[in-house]
Enzyme design. Structure first.
Site, PDB file in Angstrom:
ATOM      1  N   ASP A  38     -27.483 -12.228 -53.319  1.00  0.00           N
ATOM      2  CA  ASP A  38     -26.744 -13.068 -53.724  1.00  0.00           C
ATOM      3  C   ASP A  38     -25.587 -12.437 -54.785  1.00  0.00           C
ATOM      4  O   ASP A  38     -26.108 -11.788 -55.743  1.00  0.00           O
ATOM      5  CB  ASP A  38     -27.575 -14.149 -54.570  1.00  0.00           C
ATOM      6  CG  ASP A  38     -26.654 -15.213 -55.389  1.00  0.00           C
ATOM      7  OD1 ASP A  38     -25.547 -14.903 -55.317  1.00  0.00           O
ATOM      8  OD2 ASP A  38     -27.234 -16.029 -56.001  1.00  0.00           O
ATOM      9  N   HIS A  82     -29.065 -22.290 -51.903  1.00  0.00           N
ATOM     10  CA  HIS A  82     -28.496 -21.269 -51.138  1.00  0.00           C
ATOM     11  C   HIS A  82     -29.175 -21.709 -49.773  1.00  0.00           C
ATOM     12  O   HIS A  82     -30.459 -21.967 -49.834  1.00  0.00           O
ATOM     13  CB  HIS A  82     -28.582 -19.956 -51.511  1.00  0.00           C
ATOM     14  CG  HIS A  82     -28.082 -19.786 -52.795  1.00  0.00           C
ATOM     15  ND1 HIS A  82     -27.154 -18.638 -52.870  1.00  0.00           N
ATOM     16  CD2 HIS A  82     -28.290 -19.926 -54.195  1.00  0.00           C
ATOM     17  CE1 HIS A  82     -26.472 -18.587 -54.343  1.00  0.00           C
ATOM     18  NE2 HIS A  82     -27.436 -19.249 -54.922  1.00  0.00           N
ATOM     19  N   TYR A 136     -29.748  -9.196 -56.771  1.00  0.00           N
ATOM     20  CA  TYR A 136     -29.267 -10.567 -57.540  1.00  0.00           C
ATOM     21  C   TYR A 136     -28.323 -10.138 -58.439  1.00  0.00           C
ATOM     22  O   TYR A 136     -28.607  -9.749 -59.512  1.00  0.00           O
ATOM     23  CB  TYR A 136     -30.510 -11.253 -57.790  1.00  0.00           C
ATOM     24  CG  TYR A 136     -30.130 -12.461 -58.715  1.00  0.00           C
ATOM     25  CD1 TYR A 136     -29.415 -13.562 -57.920  1.00  0.00           C
ATOM     26  CD2 TYR A 136     -30.679 -12.873 -59.654  1.00  0.00           C
ATOM     27  CE1 TYR A 136     -28.892 -14.721 -58.587  1.00  0.00           C
ATOM     28  CE2 TYR A 136     -30.168 -13.787 -60.633  1.00  0.00           C
ATOM     29  CZ  TYR A 136     -29.372 -14.644 -59.680  1.00  0.00           C
ATOM     30  OH  TYR A 136     -29.224 -15.898 -60.621  1.00  0.00           O
TER      31      TYR A 136
END
Length: 262
Positions: free
Chosen positions: A154, A255, A112
């Site tokens: 991500d 998302h 992340y």
DNA sequence: ATGGCGAATGCAATTCGA
């Protein structure tokens, strides 16, 4: 083998979405970001009941990553410090953004990447430094192991203009500025290729849409969730898709999952 | 795009995300 990545924006809020998605899409590995919960409160049970091993690294309110795997993983680790050393712990591993493990001779590294807020923010400086540290982390892993790598998660970066619904004038926008794109390119120069772009050349395909201003309904999105593969794995990839279905549900994450099939 | 929406914290209003 199918590997998926999904920023769920709170696993507690999105628990039923993830259960439903895994029931319909029983991937071998699911990498989650923004779980937003400390480890002792992570809802493990429903996912273990679906047949998954659950590996987590979380914190209160922010960040947090997890890997669900049908088969047990080996060499599971959280953060940069297991590879780069404890002196980085306070600066880079206080925020829970990295979890990794090995399955079927593939090392899966779930990330992340910091958002960065805006180009004039200290958080943007941190994002660039974090990406530089990621490069060191991956370089050391590549030198010391023979596994193929799947680096996913991500990334909070749209690498090319075709990854943005409206790229004009985004040079000073977070997620598309030249410096952060270059920082990610520098990571990929280690020998990583975008699984999605093996199969799809055109723009218009996104993995994140702003909750505000009807972003999803108008397909005003960004492709910022990625699966990057070392050459041997890239050659083995037979499909890579974005599943927009979860984004259409009630109270969705902003998302949606991206899936690679090997 | 000034804000717009959603989650967490903690119980109202603020911070963060992207």
């Amino acid at each position: 083998m199918k590997i998926a990545t999904w920023n769920v924006n709170s696993i507690r809020t999105r628990k039923q979405h993830v259960i439903d998605w895994l029931s319909a899409n029983p991937v071998d590995v699911l990498c989650l970001q923004e779980t937003k919960v400390i480890d002792k409160d992570f809802p493990r049970e429903p996912f273990e009941s679906l047949g998954y091993q659950v590996y987590i690294s979380g914190q209160k309110a922010y960040n947090g990553v997890a890997i669900f795997s049908k088969q047990p993983m080996t060499d599971v680790s959280a953060g940069f410090t297991p590879v780069l050393g404890q002196e980085l712990a306070e600066e880079f591993d206080e925020q829970k953004r990295v979890i990794a493990g090995v399955i079927e001779n593939v090392r899966i590294i779930n990330l992340y990447v910091p958002n960065g807020a805006s180009l004039d923010s200290d958080k943007y400086i941190y994002k660039l430094r974090w990406l530089k540290k990621l490069r060191e982390y991956l370089a050391k892993i590549i030198l010391s192991s023979s596994h193929e790598l799947c680096i996913c998660g991500d990334f909070n970066i749209a690498l090319e203009d075709r990854d943005i619904h409206d790229p004009m004038g985004k040079e000073n926008h977070i997620m598309s500025s030249p410096d952060e794109r270059q920082a990610l390119e520098s990571v990929l120069e280690l020998g990583l290729k975008d699984a999605f772009r093996k199969f799809t050349e055109e723009g218009g395909h996104y993995s994140w849409w702003d909750y505000r201003a009807g972003g999803f309904a108008r397909n005003r999105g960004w492709r910022i969730d990625h699966l990057y593969l070392t050459p041997g794995l890239f050659d083995r990839a037979i499909n890579c898709t974005i599943d927009k279905e979860p984004r259409k549900q009630e109270q969705p994450s902003d998302h949606t999952p991206v899936i690679v099939e090997l």
